[in-house]
Design a protein around this motif. Structure first.
Motif, mmCIF file in Angstrom:
data_model
loop_
_atom_site.group_PDB
_atom_site.id
_atom_site.type_symbol
_atom_site.label_atom_id
_atom_site.label_comp_id
_atom_site.label_asym_id
_atom_site.label_seq_id
_atom_site.Cartn_x
_atom_site.Cartn_y
_atom_site.Cartn_z
ATOM 1 N N GLU A 106 0.831 -1.198 0.000
ATOM 2 C CA GLU A 106 0.000 0.000 0.000
ATOM 3 C C GLU A 106 0.872 1.257 0.000
ATOM 4 O O GLU A 106 0.589 2.216 -0.723
ATOM 5 N N ALA A 107 1.912 1.233 0.807
ATOM 6 C CA ALA A 107 2.805 2.394 0.860
ATOM 7 C C ALA A 107 3.450 2.629 -0.502
ATOM 8 O O ALA A 107 3.595 3.772 -0.955
ATOM 9 N N TRP A 108 3.779 1.533 -1.141
ATOM 10 C CA TRP A 108 4.401 1.645 -2.470
ATOM 11 C C TRP A 108 3.403 2.216 -3.487
ATOM 12 O O TRP A 108 3.733 3.143 -4.239
ATOM 13 N N ILE A 109 2.178 1.685 -3.481
ATOM 14 C CA ILE A 109 1.141 2.209 -4.383
ATOM 15 C C ILE A 109 0.882 3.695 -4.098
ATOM 16 O O ILE A 109 0.761 4.513 -5.010
ATOM 17 N N ASP A 110 0.794 4.031 -2.813
ATOM 18 C CA ASP A 110 0.511 5.421 -2.437
ATOM 19 C C ASP A 110 1.602 6.375 -2.907
ATOM 20 O O ASP A 110 1.358 7.565 -3.092
ATOM 21 N N SER A 111 2.791 5.849 -3.077
ATOM 22 C CA SER A 111 3.895 6.725 -3.507
ATOM 23 C C SER A 111 3.811 7.045 -4.994
ATOM 24 O O SER A 111 4.513 7.918 -5.493
#
Length: 572
Positions: free
Chosen positions: A201-206
């Motif tokens: 999720e953190a990666w997608i959010d970035s």
RNA sequence: GGCGAGGUAGCUCAGUUGGUUAGAGCACACGACUCAUAAUCGUGGGGUCGAGAGUUCAAGUCUCUCUCUCGCCA
């Protein structure tokens, strides 16, 4: 100079893909690859066939061939068609390659070492007569909910209730029709995606600049219901990559293979290794595209795919990469496409509805299709192919606007000044304005291409073609030649140069026509016209050129009607 | 049923963070030109932006409700 890695979603091996498949991944990826090469960047463009899984086994059985042989043949068929569409892959590989076997097993081993694999015992339906476990959708029976007699093992198409195969009344195999089914216990490996959820999720959010289509699909899977689920990565099949932990035996998993969706994206990497092998290059040659510790830190990685592929590329594959703990390249930009519909409905492989890649090429050259498909790419929503629209676009854009421009310039020059670039006359204000406008338009065009705005880029390119006609109409060398032939020579000199520039600009969309234009103009200089004023005077006076055959022919009403009927139904 | 994406000129589609008379291409009408694939160039007509309500000085653009279409639901 940038380094750009491009992968197109890999087409499944069983049969020839339709135009909707083409426009959703391979074709826009090719456009982007060609554009970036034209700009002088170092490009690696990868595609392959996705060869494992039950559908391939069944298709091979139907063709009466061993599955390995069937896949080898179909790979060649797809490779030929890809060439026909001028898809400029650096390598068109196979997910069944030894490279992919080794790499897939390697990733599984790393994931196991990281504690990201769990073993699950489950009950699955085994067909004694077929000699195989049956995937849910290959089991049919009567729905316990509504009584529909052709409910599938995963869902009833009539009442839409989700089912387990064991719920069905009178279940049978859709492969053989056999009712000799039994439930057996089998063991499978699951990738523990749940434990990677927050990281994903953190990666997608970035990724702030990804299309909404891409991120919304990813978010849905991350957050829907109980959130991201662990996923089975093995199957009880014969055809596939044997389950191993690196190069070691995986106790209890003998005779099983990895699930096709686990090994397919890994083929992107393996395919680049296949490329290096084919070129006779060492491992370092492909690793510098994929390993950030081996030279790939300056690589920008773009993926192209249809929306149905997004979950696997935003979640499953990144889970594999991140979970490995090794510095593999993750995708930087994921361009996804909606669906192309066909004349009021869907393309249908099973019903032969719509135009398939081989049929398309048998009707018209690839440029016609490339132009229409790219200029109508389903970027913001599903879009629709109709023969009327295809006919109008091809005739107007390609034949009238571009093709005719090349004809009128070259033929006029030959008839008035001969078949060399005329030398007399000075440029005037009209020419200066043309060059200025062209320079701005090319900047806009390049911006669209870099943003992968495919439709907008095609509109910009068309506008660039129109500028040429506008200029000619206003300058009217056919009138000027009567009173001031030297002025007319200057006009035509500029127009001939314009054809060369158009060839360069158009090549990503219509490579064959671009090559014809460049050859006719007698040049081989494909330098991108950053210096537009220089590019417009590149051809020296006295330079020989020829009048090409008409670049594009028109589609007649009769042909349109004929094709419309031919492709409406069952494929012959 | 849940979720998602859409519903803008006859057709295919654009419309950025809400801001002057809603845009493009095609089709249509008229005009110009005649080098060219009966091609090209110019001008024009044409839309209550799915429906309703709300927020705002101002909404295609935000909120809610409704409606229709399409897709996904491992």
């Amino acid at each position: 100079m940038a380094r750009i890695l491009i992968t197109s979603a890999i087409p499944y091996i069983n049969g020839i893909k339709h135009l909707g498949n083409l426009v959703g991944s391979q074709l826009p990826a090719d456009l982007f690859a060609r554009y970036n090469r034209a700009r002088g960047h170092e490009v690696m463009f990868i595609c392959a066939t996705d060869e494992h899984g039950t559908p391939a086994e069944l298709a091979a059985a139907k063709a009466g061939k061993p599955v390995a042989e069937y896949c080898a043949e179909m790979h060649e068929v797809q490779a030929e068609i890809a060439k026909g569409f001028r898809l400029s892959f650096d390598h068109f590989g196979r997910s069944s390659s030894q490279r992919n076997h080794a790499l897939t097993q390697h990733f599984a081993g790393r994931l196991a070492d990281a504690g990201l694999i769990r073993e699950v015992e489950e009950q699955q339906v085994y067909s004694v007569d077929d000699g195989r476990f049956l995937p849910d959708r290959y089991i049919e029976g009567t729905c316990p909910n509504c009584g529909y007699d052709s409910a599938r093992g995963d869902q009833c198409d009539n009442c839409t209730k989700q089912l387990d195969p064991t719920d069905l009344i009178n279940p049978h195999s859709t492969i053989s029709g056999s009712t000799n089914l039994e439930v057996r216990t089998t063991k499978h490996l699951y990738l523990r995606q749940r434990s990677l959820r927050d990281k994903l999720e953190a990666w997608i959010d970035s990724k702030k600049d990804w299309p909404i289509l891409t991120t919304s699909i990813a978010k849905k899977w991350l957050n829907d219901g109980d959130g991201l689920q662990d996923r089975g990565i093995t199957r009880d099949l014969h055809w596939g990559i044997p389950v191993k932990k690196g190069d070691q035996i995986w106790p209890g998993m003998e005779g099983k293979v990895f699930y096709v969706w686990f090994d397919a994206p890994i083929e992107y990497i393996a395919c680049t290794a296949e490329w290096a092998d084919a070129q006779g290059l060492p491992d370092a040659a492909w690793q510098r595209w994929w390993r950030t510790d081996m030279g790939a830190s300056d690589v920008t990685y773009y993926q192209f795919m249809g929306k149905d592929n997004v979950p696997f590329h935003t979640l499953s594959f990144p889970a594999t990469i991140l979970g490995s703990g090794e510095p593999w390249k993750l995708v930087d930009y994921l361009k996804s496409f909606n669906y192309l519909n066909y004349d009021g409905g869907q393309f249908s492989t099973s019903r032969g509805r719509g135009v398939f890649m081989d049929q398309a090429l048998s009707i018209l050259p690839s440029d016609y299709w490339r132009w229409w498909l790219l200029s109508h790419a389903p970027e913001s929503a599903d879009s629709e192919f109709t023969w009327e629209n295809f006919q109008v676009s091809v005739n107007k854009d390609l034949a009238d606007v571009l093709g005719n421009l090349v004809s009128r310039v070259t033929k006029f020059c030959v008839s008035k000044f001969g078949n060399t670039v005329p030398s007399a006359g000075e440029m005037g204000e009209q020419e200066a304005r043309l060059i200025e406008e062209l320079g701005q338009r090319i900047k806009d065009y390049a911006a669209c291409m870099e943003a992968m705005e495919v439709r907008k880029a095609s509109a910009e390119l068309r506008a660039i073609w129109v500028i040429g006609n506008e200029y000619l109409q206003a300058a009217a060398p056919w009138s000027v030649v009567k009173t001031d032939p030297e002025r007319a020579q200057a006009m035509i000199r500029l127009s001939l140069n314009l054809i060369r520039v158009y060839a360069i600009l158009s090549a990503p969309f219509i490579p064959d026509a671009a090559a014809t234009m460049m050859a006719a103009i007698g040049s081989d200089d494909w330098t991108w016209p950053d210096d537009i004023a220089g590019a417009m005077t590149a051809l020296p006076a006295g330079h020989a050129f020829s009048v090409p055959e008409n670049l594009f022919r028109k589609i007649t009403d009769e042909e349109r009607a004929d094709w419309q009927q031919k492709f409406a139904g069952i494929r012959s």
